[in-house]
Motif scaffolding. Structure first.
Motif, mmCIF file in Angstrom:
data_model
loop_
_atom_site.group_PDB
_atom_site.id
_atom_site.type_symbol
_atom_site.label_atom_id
_atom_site.label_comp_id
_atom_site.label_asym_id
_atom_site.label_seq_id
_atom_site.Cartn_x
_atom_site.Cartn_y
_atom_site.Cartn_z
ATOM 1 N N GLY A 95 106.145 -12.439 -7.518
ATOM 2 C CA GLY A 95 107.173 -12.045 -8.104
ATOM 3 C C GLY A 95 107.157 -12.822 -10.052
ATOM 4 N N VAL A 96 107.890 -11.552 -10.981
ATOM 5 C CA VAL A 96 107.861 -11.774 -12.093
ATOM 6 C C VAL A 96 109.504 -11.680 -12.485
ATOM 7 C CG1 VAL A 96 107.175 -11.018 -14.765
ATOM 8 C CG2 VAL A 96 105.336 -11.024 -12.560
ATOM 9 N N TYR A 97 109.454 -10.462 -12.221
ATOM 10 C CA TYR A 97 111.032 -10.168 -12.887
ATOM 11 C C TYR A 97 111.792 -10.488 -11.382
ATOM 12 C CZ TYR A 97 115.347 -7.463 -12.943
ATOM 13 O OH TYR A 97 116.307 -6.499 -13.268
ATOM 14 N N PRO A 98 112.689 -11.292 -11.146
ATOM 15 C CA PRO A 98 114.432 -10.914 -12.943
ATOM 16 C C PRO A 98 113.845 -12.755 -13.578
ATOM 17 C CG PRO A 98 115.564 -11.442 -11.058
ATOM 18 C CD PRO A 98 113.938 -11.797 -10.187
ATOM 19 N N ASP A 99 113.006 -13.630 -13.614
ATOM 20 C CA ASP A 99 113.120 -14.909 -13.829
ATOM 21 C C ASP A 99 112.680 -14.228 -15.329
ATOM 22 O OD1 ASP A 99 111.806 -16.785 -14.786
ATOM 23 O OD2 ASP A 99 111.263 -17.547 -12.669
ATOM 24 N N PRO A 100 113.635 -15.080 -15.946
ATOM 25 C CA PRO A 100 113.639 -14.822 -17.578
ATOM 26 C C PRO A 100 112.914 -15.549 -17.782
ATOM 27 C CG PRO A 100 115.285 -17.027 -17.019
ATOM 28 C CD PRO A 100 114.633 -16.374 -15.548
ATOM 29 N N ASN A 101 111.984 -16.561 -17.102
ATOM 30 C CA ASN A 101 110.673 -17.145 -17.741
ATOM 31 C C ASN A 101 109.731 -16.068 -18.638
ATOM 32 O OD1 ASN A 101 112.358 -20.046 -18.663
ATOM 33 N ND2 ASN A 101 112.963 -20.094 -17.027
ATOM 34 N N ARG A 102 109.009 -16.043 -17.031
ATOM 35 C CA ARG A 102 108.354 -15.092 -16.841
ATOM 36 C C ARG A 102 108.149 -13.830 -17.680
ATOM 37 N NH1 ARG A 102 108.296 -16.347 -10.043
ATOM 38 N NH2 ARG A 102 108.520 -18.831 -10.580
ATOM 39 N N ILE A 103 108.976 -13.457 -17.518
ATOM 40 C CA ILE A 103 109.124 -12.185 -17.848
ATOM 41 C C ILE A 103 108.395 -11.972 -19.166
ATOM 42 C CG2 ILE A 103 110.009 -9.879 -18.624
ATOM 43 C CD1 ILE A 103 112.318 -10.308 -15.846
ATOM 44 N N VAL A 113 100.651 -18.516 -17.217
ATOM 45 C CA VAL A 113 102.908 -18.319 -18.156
ATOM 46 C C VAL A 113 102.870 -18.689 -16.247
ATOM 47 C CG1 VAL A 113 101.970 -17.341 -20.669
ATOM 48 C CG2 VAL A 113 101.601 -15.842 -17.519
ATOM 49 N N HIS A 114 101.950 -17.839 -14.801
ATOM 50 C CA HIS A 114 102.610 -18.200 -14.003
ATOM 51 C C HIS A 114 102.390 -18.655 -12.593
ATOM 52 C CE1 HIS A 114 104.444 -15.864 -10.271
ATOM 53 N NE2 HIS A 114 104.823 -15.409 -10.675
ATOM 54 N N PRO A 115 103.471 -19.539 -12.710
ATOM 55 C CA PRO A 115 103.073 -21.445 -12.151
ATOM 56 C C PRO A 115 102.143 -20.824 -10.541
ATOM 57 C CG PRO A 115 105.349 -20.898 -11.950
ATOM 58 C CD PRO A 115 105.080 -20.267 -12.963
ATOM 59 N N TYR A 116 103.030 -20.230 -9.856
ATOM 60 C CA TYR A 116 102.547 -19.288 -8.081
ATOM 61 C C TYR A 116 101.058 -18.063 -8.485
ATOM 62 C CZ TYR A 116 105.980 -22.389 -8.351
ATOM 63 O OH TYR A 116 107.188 -23.663 -8.269
ATOM 64 N N ALA A 117 100.902 -17.847 -9.375
ATOM 65 C CA ALA A 117 100.499 -16.238 -9.548
ATOM 66 C C ALA A 117 98.797 -16.336 -8.258
ATOM 67 C CB ALA A 117 99.827 -16.149 -10.699
ATOM 68 N N HIS A 118 97.672 -17.896 -8.751
ATOM 69 C CA HIS A 118 97.061 -18.168 -7.713
ATOM 70 C C HIS A 118 96.174 -17.242 -8.206
ATOM 71 C CE1 HIS A 118 99.699 -20.297 -5.317
ATOM 72 N NE2 HIS A 118 100.246 -19.520 -4.791
#
Length: 206
Positions: A153-161, A96-101
């Motif tokens: 980062g997660v916040y403030p991305d409206p899709n990731r949160i 669910v996070h494209p850059y979480a590695h």
């Protein structure tokens, strides 16, 4: 003893009061403490590839403890931390996070804002600064232990949160600020970036 010294470096580096806190008995030792803190800050790098070596639970707890030592507005401490070590959960977060590695990571710490502990009115947004200070402490403490990490980062991305909230089962009022991906670095050839730019400094006024 070695473990405690490494933890102290990470815990106190971000607030630069190590010399006082570590109670070094001589001037030379105080200077060594100061240099160790500054070196820990200067040599931290973002790491995205890891070995399969697990991080001890006690070490993860020490690292979170470092996060909780960060300064906060009015000492509200408006944070909560989710520590993830299970492979299935790491993979779910990675989806669910494209850059979480998180493909090779062995742990992650999700730093969250707890709105029930946040200030009122416009000051509510100070939770972001408070949780960011905690995040930096965590990154430095991990580095002091020889553990690699990267702030995703997660916040403030409206899709990731909402997606991170769903995967972690976060209750209402808990906002994920970031995912700190962690593990022992797969490469030893990691060079820190020199970000020092004197032109960015202004004295007294602009």
């Amino acid at each position: 003893m070695k473990k405690e010294l490494l933890f102290a470096k990470g815990l106190l580096a971000a607030i630069l009061i190590f010399v006082t806190a570590c109670s070094c008995p001589t001037n030379n030792q105080s200077e060594d403490c100061t240099l160790a803190v500054l070196d820990n800050i200067a040599t931290r790098v973002s790491v995205r590839q890891f070995t399969d070596r697990a991080i001890d639970k006690d070490v993860l707890e020490d690292i979170v403890r470092a996060g909780m030592a960060a300064p906060t507005a009015v000492n509200k401490q408006p944070w909560a931390f989710v520590v993830v070590t299970e492979r299935e959960m790491l993979d779910s977060l990675n989806r669910v996070h494209p850059y979480a590695h998180l493909e090779t990571a062995t742990a992650a710490i999700i730093v969250c804002g707890d709105m029930e502990k946040a200030l009122d009115g416009y000051a509510r947004e100070y939770w972001i600064q408070d949780c960011s200070a905690a995040t930096q402490n965590i990154l430095l403490a991990a580095h002091a232990y020889g553990i690699g990490s990267v702030w995703c980062g997660v916040y403030p991305d409206p899709n990731r949160i909402p997606e991170v909230t769903r995967v972690l089962g976060l209750p209402g009022g808990i906002i994920p600020l970031n995912i700190i991906t962690m593990g022992y670095p797969a490469s030893e050839d990691l060079q820190p970036k020199d970000k020092w730019k004197p032109e960015n400094i202004h004295y007294q006024r602009w």
